[in-house]
Design an enzyme around this catalytic site. Structure first.
Site, PDB file in Angstrom:
ATOM      1  N   LYS A 130       0.782  -1.229   0.000  1.00  0.00           N
ATOM      2  CA  LYS A 130       0.000   0.000   0.000  1.00  0.00           C
ATOM      3  C   LYS A 130       0.819   1.288   0.000  1.00  0.00           C
ATOM      4  O   LYS A 130       0.442   2.259  -0.619  1.00  0.00           O
ATOM      5  CB  LYS A 130      -0.912   0.000   1.224  1.00  0.00           C
ATOM      6  CG  LYS A 130      -1.929  -1.133   1.169  1.00  0.00           C
ATOM      7  CD  LYS A 130      -3.183  -0.788   1.867  1.00  0.00           C
ATOM      8  CE  LYS A 130      -3.423  -1.675   3.038  1.00  0.00           C
ATOM      9  NZ  LYS A 130      -4.751  -1.550   3.589  1.00  0.00           N
ATOM     10  N   GLU A 200      -1.430  -1.888   9.770  1.00  0.00           N
ATOM     11  CA  GLU A 200      -0.858  -0.954   8.789  1.00  0.00           C
ATOM     12  C   GLU A 200      -1.781   0.251   8.576  1.00  0.00           C
ATOM     13  O   GLU A 200      -1.302   1.357   8.322  1.00  0.00           O
ATOM     14  CB  GLU A 200      -0.586  -1.668   7.459  1.00  0.00           C
ATOM     15  CG  GLU A 200       0.594  -2.621   7.572  1.00  0.00           C
ATOM     16  CD  GLU A 200       0.848  -3.420   6.300  1.00  0.00           C
ATOM     17  OE1 GLU A 200       0.760  -2.867   5.199  1.00  0.00           O
ATOM     18  OE2 GLU A 200       1.143  -4.631   6.431  1.00  0.00           O
ATOM     19  N   HIS A 204      -1.355   4.807   9.488  1.00  0.00           N
ATOM     20  CA  HIS A 204      -1.700   5.987   8.686  1.00  0.00           C
ATOM     21  C   HIS A 204      -2.447   7.045   9.500  1.00  0.00           C
ATOM     22  O   HIS A 204      -2.701   8.136   9.000  1.00  0.00           O
ATOM     23  CB  HIS A 204      -2.602   5.587   7.504  1.00  0.00           C
ATOM     24  CG  HIS A 204      -1.892   4.873   6.395  1.00  0.00           C
ATOM     25  ND1 HIS A 204      -1.197   5.528   5.406  1.00  0.00           N
ATOM     26  CD2 HIS A 204      -1.770   3.566   6.121  1.00  0.00           C
ATOM     27  CE1 HIS A 204      -0.688   4.649   4.564  1.00  0.00           C
ATOM     28  NE2 HIS A 204      -1.017   3.440   4.978  1.00  0.00           N
TER      29      HIS A 204
HETATM   30  P1  NAD Z   1      -2.570 -11.084   8.288  1.00  0.00           P
HETATM   31  O1  NAD Z   1      -2.005 -10.438   9.484  1.00  0.00           O
HETATM   32  O2  NAD Z   1      -3.972 -11.608   8.359  1.00  0.00           O
HETATM   33  O3  NAD Z   1      -1.637 -12.311   7.837  1.00  0.00           O
HETATM   34  C1  NAD Z   1      -0.273 -12.177   7.664  1.00  0.00           C
HETATM   35  C2  NAD Z   1       0.324 -13.561   7.352  1.00  0.00           C
HETATM   36  O4  NAD Z   1       1.726 -13.397   7.062  1.00  0.00           O
HETATM   37  C3  NAD Z   1       0.232 -14.559   8.515  1.00  0.00           C
HETATM   38  O5  NAD Z   1      -0.118 -15.820   7.988  1.00  0.00           O
HETATM   39  C4  NAD Z   1       1.656 -14.612   9.059  1.00  0.00           C
HETATM   40  O6  NAD Z   1       1.968 -15.875   9.631  1.00  0.00           O
HETATM   41  C5  NAD Z   1       2.445 -14.387   7.785  1.00  0.00           C
HETATM   42  N1  NAD Z   1       3.803 -13.897   8.042  1.00  0.00           N
HETATM   43  C6  NAD Z   1       4.183 -12.861   8.830  1.00  0.00           C
HETATM   44  N2  NAD Z   1       5.533 -12.742   8.805  1.00  0.00           N
HETATM   45  C7  NAD Z   1       6.002 -13.730   7.997  1.00  0.00           C
HETATM   46  C8  NAD Z   1       7.296 -14.140   7.593  1.00  0.00           C
HETATM   47  N3  NAD Z   1       8.385 -13.517   8.021  1.00  0.00           N
HETATM   48  N4  NAD Z   1       7.408 -15.207   6.767  1.00  0.00           N
HETATM   49  C9  NAD Z   1       6.315 -15.871   6.327  1.00  0.00           C
HETATM   50  N5  NAD Z   1       5.058 -15.507   6.659  1.00  0.00           N
HETATM   51  C10 NAD Z   1       4.905 -14.465   7.496  1.00  0.00           C
HETATM   52  O7  NAD Z   1      -2.394 -10.080   7.036  1.00  0.00           O
HETATM   53  P2  NAD Z   1      -3.526  -9.518   6.058  1.00  0.00           P
HETATM   54  O8  NAD Z   1      -4.470  -8.669   6.839  1.00  0.00           O
HETATM   55  O9  NAD Z   1      -4.033 -10.638   5.233  1.00  0.00           O
HETATM   56  O10 NAD Z   1      -2.693  -8.480   5.133  1.00  0.00           O
HETATM   57  C11 NAD Z   1      -1.635  -8.841   4.278  1.00  0.00           C
HETATM   58  C12 NAD Z   1      -1.140  -7.608   3.526  1.00  0.00           C
HETATM   59  O11 NAD Z   1      -2.081  -7.204   2.533  1.00  0.00           O
HETATM   60  C13 NAD Z   1      -0.903  -6.375   4.400  1.00  0.00           C
HETATM   61  O12 NAD Z   1       0.372  -5.859   4.134  1.00  0.00           O
HETATM   62  C14 NAD Z   1      -1.969  -5.406   3.962  1.00  0.00           C
HETATM   63  O13 NAD Z   1      -1.584  -4.049   4.070  1.00  0.00           O
HETATM   64  C15 NAD Z   1      -2.147  -5.792   2.500  1.00  0.00           C
HETATM   65  N6  NAD Z   1      -3.446  -5.341   1.977  1.00  0.00           N
HETATM   66  C16 NAD Z   1      -3.477  -4.683   0.798  1.00  0.00           C
HETATM   67  C17 NAD Z   1      -4.668  -4.221   0.276  1.00  0.00           C
HETATM   68  C18 NAD Z   1      -4.712  -3.504  -1.052  1.00  0.00           C
HETATM   69  O14 NAD Z   1      -5.813  -3.178  -1.512  1.00  0.00           O
HETATM   70  N7  NAD Z   1      -3.606  -3.227  -1.719  1.00  0.00           N
HETATM   71  C19 NAD Z   1      -5.862  -4.423   0.974  1.00  0.00           C
HETATM   72  C20 NAD Z   1      -5.813  -5.130   2.167  1.00  0.00           C
HETATM   73  C21 NAD Z   1      -4.603  -5.585   2.673  1.00  0.00           C
END
Ligand code: NAD
Length: 337
Positions: A130, A200, A204
């Site tokens: 993001k 995250e 902001h």
């Molecule tokens: P979450 O917290 O639900 O899950 C994160 C996952 O990553 C977990 O399974 C965790 O075990 C794993 N993880 C963490 N550190 C790790 C590592 N070092 N090695 C391997 N795996 C690891 O996350 P989420 O809410 O699904 O969000 C994921 C990302 O998507 C975030 O960065 C969020 O900002 C982004 N996102 C983007 C948009 C968009 O429209 N662009 C929208 C929503 C979320």
């Protein structure tokens, strides 16, 4: 890399999902009915699962939810504290990965890209990052990605992603773009389902930094959400839609603004997600195009669908020997069947 006939993919592409939280698990569900892509690899913080013939998404989610890691999955799971590194070394038949990882710290995704480069891996990587500053770090890696034979698609979620691409398309009616205004509404039943996203987003808020939000305990996040009745209101966010539209030659980044409302206690969207693109036509008329997402579509649907659409587009580029870094505003996503 799997073969492709003219037009459609004949042999399914083997794909992996890094990060198996809210978005990662949704991504696995999105892929399940597809025949052009098969999910073969998953990594979370404590382990990974790999099967070159395909992984069962419900078994993976059940294991993750009951044990905290897909590393416990029988017989394909392996526990590891460096799951991404181990998976890259072990999984020799993965065409592309969706990086559904938290970008905490703000340099994390770039460090994962470096791991793939250092391992000599070739293929397609897609993220849904993001922050402008996070996408800019990837831009700095462009020559290395190109030399490594990696096609990296960045900012390919909903915003940035789907809405940025819609803005690039809408801009075509105008001779000059005056503003691109993205407003998102997200409703989730509980914040624990999307911990990284919420953390995250908190980063902001006025008075918070990425470092502060990463350091907050779950109890501190709950306390903050209690104060706001579960609602986060975000304005003038540092969102990479700006640098992506600037790079695509649409408008200066100062004309792009992103904000929204996240309800962490109600799956109903607090407002309709939309992008408004205002410009001047060649006849001198000022007008606004508005693209609004359906209220029934979840954040997960609007992130994971585009992520795999861009993965398919990236695979087509990779097959043609086109490597480097691309954004969601530069390339059309392809529909995955
Ligand atoms: P979450 O917290 O639900 O899950 C994160 C996952 O990553 C977990 O399974 C965790 O075990 C794993 N993880 C963490 N550190 C790790 C590592 N070092 N090695 C391997 N795996 C690891 O996350 P989420 O809410 O699904 O969000 C994921 C990302 O998507 C975030 O960065 C969020 O900002 C982004 N996102 C983007 C948009 C968009 O429209 N662009 C929208 C929503 C979320």
């Amino acid at each position: 890399m799997t073969e492709q006939g003219s037009g459609s993919i004949k042999v399914p592409s083997r794909v992996g999902v890094l990060g198996f939280g809210g978005l990662g698990q949704a991504a696995a569900r999105v892929l399940a009915p597809k025949h052009e892509m098969v999910l073969v690899a998953i990594a979370d913080q404590k382990g990974y699962a790999y099967n070159s013939e395909g992984l069962n998404h419900s078994a993976c989610s059940a294991t993750y939810q009951s044990h905290g890691s897909v590393g416990y999955l029988e017989p394909c799971g392996t526990l590891s504290n460096q799951s991404i590194q181990d998976l890259i070394e072990r999984a020799d038949a993965v065409d592309g990965y969706f990086l559904a990882l938290p970008n905490l710290p703000n340099t994390f995704m770039a460090s994962v890209a470096r791991q793939f480069i250092a391992a000599g891996w070739r293929g397609v990587l897609v993220d849904a990052m993001k922050r402008t500053s996070a996408v800019e770090q990837l831009l700095g890696l462009l020559p290395e990605l190109q030399a490594a034979g990696i096609t990296y698609m960045t900012g390919c979620g909903a915003t940035p992603g789907l809405l940025t691409a819609a803005a690039a398309l809408a801009a075509q009616s105008y001779a000059e773009i005056h503003s691109v205004k993205i407003t998102f509404g997200v409703g989730i039943a509980n914040w624990e389902a999307y911990r990284a996203t919420i953390r995250e987003d908190i980063a902001h808020l006025p008075g918070y930094s990425v470092e502060q939000a990463s350091a907050m305990s779950d109890a501190e996040i709950e306390a903050l959400l209690d104060e706001t009745n579960g609602i986060l209101t975000l304005e003038n966010m540092e969102h990479a839609d700006d640098v992506m539209l600037e790079l695509a030659g649409i408008c200066d980044r100062s004309r792009v603004s992103v904000g929204g409302v996240v309800d962490t206690r109600n799956p109903k969207k607090p407002l309709s997600t939309n992008v408004q693109v205002t410009g001047r036509t060649f006849e001198g008329k000022i007008s606004t195009h508005t693209f609004t997402l359906g209220d029934e579509t979840s954040m997960a649907a609007n992130v994971c669908g585009p992520a795999f659409g861009y993965l398919k587009a990236g695979l087509a580029l990779h097959r043609r020997g086109i490597y480097g870094l691309f954004t969601a505003a530069e390339v059309m996503p392809q529909f995955v069947k």
